[in-house]
Motif scaffolding. Structure first.
Motif, PDB file in Angstrom:
ATOM      1  N   ILE A  99       0.827  -1.214   0.000  1.00  8.21           N
ATOM      2  CA  ILE A  99       0.000   0.000   0.000  1.00  8.21           C
ATOM      3  C   ILE A  99       0.856   1.256   0.000  1.00  8.21           C
ATOM      4  N   ASN A 100       1.068   1.772  -1.196  1.00 11.99           N
ATOM      5  CA  ASN A 100       1.865   2.984  -1.384  1.00 11.99           C
ATOM      6  C   ASN A 100       1.053   4.192  -1.820  1.00 11.99           C
ATOM      7  N   THR A 101      -0.172   3.991  -2.299  1.00  6.80           N
ATOM      8  CA  THR A 101      -0.976   5.105  -2.797  1.00  6.80           C
ATOM      9  C   THR A 101      -2.370   5.064  -2.199  1.00  6.80           C
ATOM     10  N   VAL A 102      -3.024   6.211  -2.233  1.00 10.01           N
ATOM     11  CA  VAL A 102      -4.404   6.277  -1.735  1.00 10.01           C
ATOM     12  C   VAL A 102      -5.308   5.362  -2.549  1.00 10.01           C
ATOM     13  N   ALA A 103      -5.086   5.282  -3.838  1.00  6.58           N
ATOM     14  CA  ALA A 103      -5.914   4.415  -4.684  1.00  6.58           C
ATOM     15  C   ALA A 103      -5.771   2.950  -4.284  1.00  6.58           C
ATOM     16  N   GLN A 104      -4.560   2.532  -3.947  1.00  3.87           N
ATOM     17  CA  GLN A 104      -4.359   1.152  -3.509  1.00  3.87           C
ATOM     18  C   GLN A 104      -5.080   0.888  -2.189  1.00  3.87           C
ATOM     19  N   ALA A 105      -5.000   1.836  -1.272  1.00  8.82           N
ATOM     20  CA  ALA A 105      -5.719   1.687  -0.008  1.00  8.82           C
ATOM     21  C   ALA A 105      -7.225   1.668  -0.243  1.00  8.82           C
ATOM     22  N   ALA A 106      -7.695   2.538  -1.134  1.00  8.77           N
ATOM     23  CA  ALA A 106      -9.128   2.603  -1.430  1.00  8.77           C
ATOM     24  C   ALA A 106      -9.630   1.292  -2.019  1.00  8.77           C
ATOM     25  N   ALA A 107      -8.797   0.633  -2.820  1.00 11.36           N
ATOM     26  CA  ALA A 107      -9.202  -0.649  -3.411  1.00 11.36           C
ATOM     27  C   ALA A 107      -9.422  -1.695  -2.334  1.00 11.36           C
ATOM     28  N   VAL A 108      -8.557  -1.721  -1.320  1.00  7.86           N
ATOM     29  CA  VAL A 108      -8.730  -2.653  -0.205  1.00  7.86           C
ATOM     30  C   VAL A 108      -9.996  -2.311   0.569  1.00  7.86           C
ATOM     31  N   ILE A 109     -10.208  -1.044   0.820  1.00 10.23           N
ATOM     32  CA  ILE A 109     -11.384  -0.597   1.565  1.00 10.23           C
ATOM     33  C   ILE A 109     -12.665  -0.942   0.817  1.00 10.23           C
TER      34      ILE A 109
END
Length: 283
Positions: free
Chosen positions: A162-172
């Protein structure tokens, strides 16, 4: 917006002195790193927790949330192949969620890069799946406890998970729990994201993904101590009527932590005042 200071900036001052000093500078809250108050923060007694909250309250400052969650106890990991260790790590995460609520905090920031790297010789996708499973369990407990658990995107030099907000958002979006969200660390965003911090706020704050913001320069010092400009970040937060906490989190303290804490809040308060005056003038 509430301005807070990440309390490790003021180490090695005793916690009571941190509270008094931060409040004297104008901070409304401290964002607490659990390892700064105990080598076993998951084992704090009810009396110890009550005393910590009382010390802050007596100084007139709130404990707004927790961050750097898995530094202590040592040896934790949410990406390890060792299922028992992952389970132990989740147990600590649950206890820290309880601790946050008991201290009066509203959110937790899961950074802890060393405890979420892809193990050597394993695939990134496997590590991400393991981490996501742990975050899902943390989100369930956060929901039941009434706090928000934030996955922190961190720069690639710290972790590959998890390096970007988009990557975190995908998990969420995959987990679908309103208590599990992400946040914006401006230093990591400047180093690893494809959009500017202000653009990330415009994109992700209205969607409800971002629940918290930490300010620091890409050089790891405080806001105003490098080349990054923070007026666009604050303007974006004001534009979207952000009502959460902004935490100052420098990692490099020059000349020392006390000076960094003072400079950070003065710089940010100046931006807020200037933008407020500008907004009033447009009316």
């Amino acid at each position: 917006m509430k301005l807070a200071l990440c309390n490790e900036v003021l180490q090695p001052m005793p916690f009571a002195e941190q509270c008094v000093y931060a409040r004297a500078l104008g901070y409304e809250g401290l964002e607490l790193a659990p390892f700064t108050i105990s080598d076993a923060p998951d084992q704090l007694t009810t009396a110890q927790v009550a005393q910590t909250r009382r010390v802050a309250s007596d100084a007139g400052i709130a404990i707004v949330g927790l961050h750097w969650l898995l530094v202590k106890p040592a040896g934790l990991s949410i990406t390890t192949a060792d299922g028992a260790l992952r389970s132990r790590s989740v147990d600590v995460m649950r206890r820290l969620i309880d601790l946050c609520a008991e201290l009066g905090g509203a959110y937790l920031v899961h950074g802890s890069p060393a405890q979420r790297r892809t193990p050597q010789g394993e695939e990134h996708a496997v590590a991400l799946t393991r981490a996501s499973q742990c975050w899902a369990q943390a989100g369930e407990h956060a929901s039941a406890t009434g706090v928000v658990y934030c996955i922190e995107p961190l720069s690639a030099d710290q972790t590959d998970v998890i390096n970007t907000v988009a990557q975190a958002a995908a998990v969420i979006d995959q987990i679908r729990n309103p208590a599990l969200r992400t946040m914006l660390d401006t230093s990591s965003a400047a180093l690893s994201d494809t959009e500017s911090p202000a653009a990330l706020i415009d994109r992700w704050l209205p969607s409800g993904h971002i629940a918290h913001v930490q300010l620091n320069d890409r050089n790891r010092r405080g806001p105003g101590e490098g080349t990054d400009r923070f007026a666009p970040v604050i303007a974006a937060l004001m534009r979207h009527r952000y009502r959460g906490t902004i935490a100052m989190e420098p990692f490099v303290y020059e000349p020392d932590g006390r000076a960094c804490a003072a400079r950070s809040i003065g710089y940010v308060q100046g931006i807020i005042e200037a933008l407020t005056i500008e907004a009033v003038g447009r009316k």
